[in-house]
Design a protein around this motif. Structure first.
Motif, PDB file in Angstrom:
ATOM      1  N   TRP A  16       0.827  -1.195   0.000  1.00 10.97           N
ATOM      2  CA  TRP A  16       0.000   0.000   0.000  1.00 10.97           C
ATOM      3  C   TRP A  16       0.862   1.245   0.000  1.00 10.97           C
ATOM      4  CZ3 TRP A  16      -4.585   0.215  -1.676  1.00 10.97           C
ATOM      5  CH2 TRP A  16      -5.462  -0.843  -1.508  1.00 10.97           C
ATOM      6  N   PHE A  65       2.151   1.651  -3.522  1.00 16.15           N
ATOM      7  CA  PHE A  65       1.067   2.157  -4.367  1.00 16.15           C
ATOM      8  C   PHE A  65       0.832   3.642  -4.106  1.00 16.15           C
ATOM      9  CE2 PHE A  65      -3.488   3.042  -4.852  1.00 16.15           C
ATOM     10  CZ  PHE A  65      -3.610   2.822  -6.207  1.00 16.15           C
ATOM     11  N   ARG A 124      -4.555   2.401 -15.845  1.00 21.10           N
ATOM     12  CA  ARG A 124      -4.227   1.828 -14.540  1.00 21.10           C
ATOM     13  C   ARG A 124      -5.443   1.821 -13.627  1.00 21.10           C
ATOM     14  NH1 ARG A 124       0.189   5.081 -14.560  1.00 21.10           N
ATOM     15  NH2 ARG A 124      -0.814   6.414 -13.050  1.00 21.10           N
ATOM     16  N   LYS A 144      -7.672  -0.950 -14.578  1.00 18.47           N
ATOM     17  CA  LYS A 144      -7.100  -2.225 -14.129  1.00 18.47           C
ATOM     18  C   LYS A 144      -7.390  -2.452 -12.644  1.00 18.47           C
ATOM     19  CE  LYS A 144      -2.853  -4.173 -15.340  1.00 18.47           C
ATOM     20  NZ  LYS A 144      -1.404  -4.135 -15.399  1.00 18.47           N
ATOM     21  N   ILE A 145      -7.306  -1.401 -11.849  1.00 16.74           N
ATOM     22  CA  ILE A 145      -7.622  -1.502 -10.429  1.00 16.74           C
ATOM     23  C   ILE A 145      -9.092  -1.846 -10.239  1.00 16.74           C
ATOM     24  CG2 ILE A 145      -7.839  -0.161  -8.287  1.00 16.74           C
ATOM     25  CD1 ILE A 145      -5.307   1.333  -9.158  1.00 16.74           C
ATOM     26  N   CYS A 168      -9.678  -5.481 -10.838  1.00 17.97           N
ATOM     27  CA  CYS A 168      -9.163  -6.322  -9.748  1.00 17.97           C
ATOM     28  C   CYS A 168      -9.987  -6.209  -8.475  1.00 17.97           C
ATOM     29  CB  CYS A 168      -7.715  -5.956  -9.455  1.00 17.97           C
ATOM     30  SG  CYS A 168      -6.581  -6.346 -10.779  1.00 17.97           S
TER      31      CYS A 168
END
Length: 122
Positions: free
Chosen positions: A41, A44, A97, A100-101, A104
């Motif tokens: 985290w 990120f 991105r 993509k998150i 997921c």
């Protein structure tokens, strides 16, 4: 951000400064600074903060400098436009991105849909 009204500019810059302050506090909380690379985290958040800082502060300076440069020399605008094409591609990568998150984390999509439905009631 340069075309936005001044309250939006102030909020954007102050939020970026707040996130930077939060990141510094979190980084300082690690006993061993190498441990921050193991915390996913934190990694990120570091990536998101660096992108936000790039877009908020560095791009602001680059845009201001390019506007000044193009106002002094009006003949060659192709260099400026190619640079801004690169910036657009970087923004598209940022959106990719995010998508993509969202793939997921389907719970996040459900949360956003709920917020959207709740906003319609307002």
């Amino acid at each position: 951000i340069t075309d936005a009204h001044w309250p939006f500019q102030i909020m954007e810059i102050s939020l970026c400064a707040y996130f930077l302050f939060e990141w510094i506090i979190r980084f300082g909380a690690f006993r061993s600074k190498r441990d921050c690379l193991r915390d996913r985290w934190f990694v990120f958040d570091s990536a998101m903060l660096s992108l936000t800082m790039f877009e908020t502060w560095i791009m602001l300076i680059v845009v201001a400098a390019s506007e000044w440069y193009s106002s002094t020399e009006r003949d060659d605008k192709s260099q400026n436009s190619s640079f801004f094409r690169l910036v657009r591609v970087m923004r598209l990568c940022r959106i990719a991105r995010l998508s993509k998150i969202l793939v997921c984390l389907p719970e996040l999509v459900i949360l956003f849909k709920g917020i959207h439905v709740a906003c319609r009631a307002l």
